[in-house]
Design a protein around this motif. Structure first.
Motif, short mmCIF file in Angstrom:
data_model
loop_
_atom_site.label_atom_id
_atom_site.label_comp_id
_atom_site.label_asym_id
_atom_site.label_seq_id
_atom_site.Cartn_x
_atom_site.Cartn_y
_atom_site.Cartn_z
N GLN A 149 0.81 -1.22 0.00
CA GLN A 149 0.00 0.00 0.00
C GLN A 149 0.85 1.27 0.00
O GLN A 149 0.46 2.26 -0.62
N TYR A 150 1.98 1.24 0.66
CA TYR A 150 2.86 2.41 0.61
C TYR A 150 3.37 2.63 -0.83
O TYR A 150 3.56 3.77 -1.26
N LYS A 151 3.61 1.54 -1.54
CA LYS A 151 4.03 1.65 -2.93
C LYS A 151 2.90 2.22 -3.80
O LYS A 151 3.11 3.10 -4.63
N GLN A 152 1.70 1.69 -3.58
CA GLN A 152 0.56 2.08 -4.42
C GLN A 152 0.04 3.48 -4.08
O GLN A 152 -0.48 4.18 -4.95
N GLN A 153 0.18 3.88 -2.84
CA GLN A 153 -0.38 5.16 -2.40
C GLN A 153 0.71 6.20 -2.11
O GLN A 153 0.51 7.11 -1.30
N GLU A 154 1.83 6.08 -2.79
CA GLU A 154 2.93 7.01 -2.57
C GLU A 154 2.51 8.45 -2.80
O GLU A 154 2.79 9.34 -1.99
N GLN A 155 1.80 8.70 -3.89
CA GLN A 155 1.40 10.07 -4.21
C GLN A 155 0.44 10.62 -3.17
O GLN A 155 0.59 11.77 -2.70
N GLN A 156 -0.56 9.81 -2.77
CA GLN A 156 -1.52 10.29 -1.78
C GLN A 156 -0.86 10.61 -0.45
O GLN A 156 -1.17 11.62 0.19
#
Length: 256
Positions: A149-156
């Protein structure tokens, strides 16, 4: 009710035919798993044989400190395995150990205080293994989910940090989802216990000739025990480790 359970060497050889079937399927379908199957089975045989003789010695000695030492070894091994699933992150082993140690000792402590189990090797060691292994799986799932999730939600996450959010505020959704992912298999298992599967402790007691109703009471206790351990372990592990994804200046360190 008498105990007629007998496992001879011939029984083991016949049961091994299932392994040959798995190897045959792997070869026919070109799965490339036959070497892994052989290795894992050989390793399991060696490990179980060694553990069997170790437990026999521990049970014979009946020393509480030796029992606690063996329980601690189980917790350390479980911590190491869950640490491997965290991408060997800095201090990951410490986080895993604290989470598994706290969840296991808390759960078993309640069982001992309630009189459900006695602080003797024959009961303490198997229960420790059961609780620690389930906590290990749950914490491993939590770590893996958090990394993804940190990879997928880096921008957020970076956007929230830029707007002045703390690491905890920027990670709130990720923390919640990671804990949920860790607990879900245990919850799903509790929903189907008795209807789809007759779990290990219940089956073992029935095999040993114990009244099924009495065995069910112990299995209900196990359900409570595993839900407690996996939830507590997951919460401790995630809240200890999420901060390591950020620098001292609150910059997200995206796992690679």
């Amino acid at each position: 009710m008498s105990n007629n359970l007998t496992v001879s060497n011939l029984s083991l050889v016949i049961a091994a035919l299932g392994m040959l079937l798995a190897i045959g399927i792997s070869a026919k379908e070109k799965l490339g798993l036959h070497k892994d199957i052989i290795y894992s089975v050989c390793r399991a045989i060696i490990q179980l044989t060694i553990v069997g003789y170790v437990l026999k010695g521990v049970f014979h000695v009946a020393n509480i400190w030796l029992t606690l030492a063996l329980s601690l070894i189980i917790i350390v091994n479980a911590s190491w395995n869950s640490y491997q699933r965290n991408g060997k992150q800095k201090q990951g082993f410490l986080y895993s150990f604290v989470a598994i140690f706290c969840s296991t000792t808390f759960t078993i402590g309640l069982l001992v205080l309630s009189g459900s189990i006695k602080p003797i090797a024959q009961q303490l060691v198997p229960i420790t293994g059961m609780v620690a292994s389930n906590s290990m799986v749950a914490i491993g799932l939590a770590f893996r989910s958090m990394r993804t999730q940190y990879k997928q939600q880096e921008q957020q996450v970076n956007e929230m940090l830029a707007l002045g959010a703390t690491a905890a505020q920027a990670s709130k959704a990720i923390i919640r989802e990671s804990i949920k992912t860790a607990m879900q298999p245990t919850i799903d298992s509790a929903k189907t216990v008795g209807l789809v599967a007759l779990p290990g402790m219940m089956s073992g007691l029935i095999f040993a000739g114990v009244d099924p109703v009495y065995a069910i009471k112990y299995q209900i206790m196990v359900v409570f025990m595993l839900l407690s351990a996996t939830s507590l372990g997951s919460v401790i592990a995630i809240y200890l480790s999420y901060r390591s994804y950020f620098t001292d200046r609150l910059q997200l360190k995206v796992p690679r």
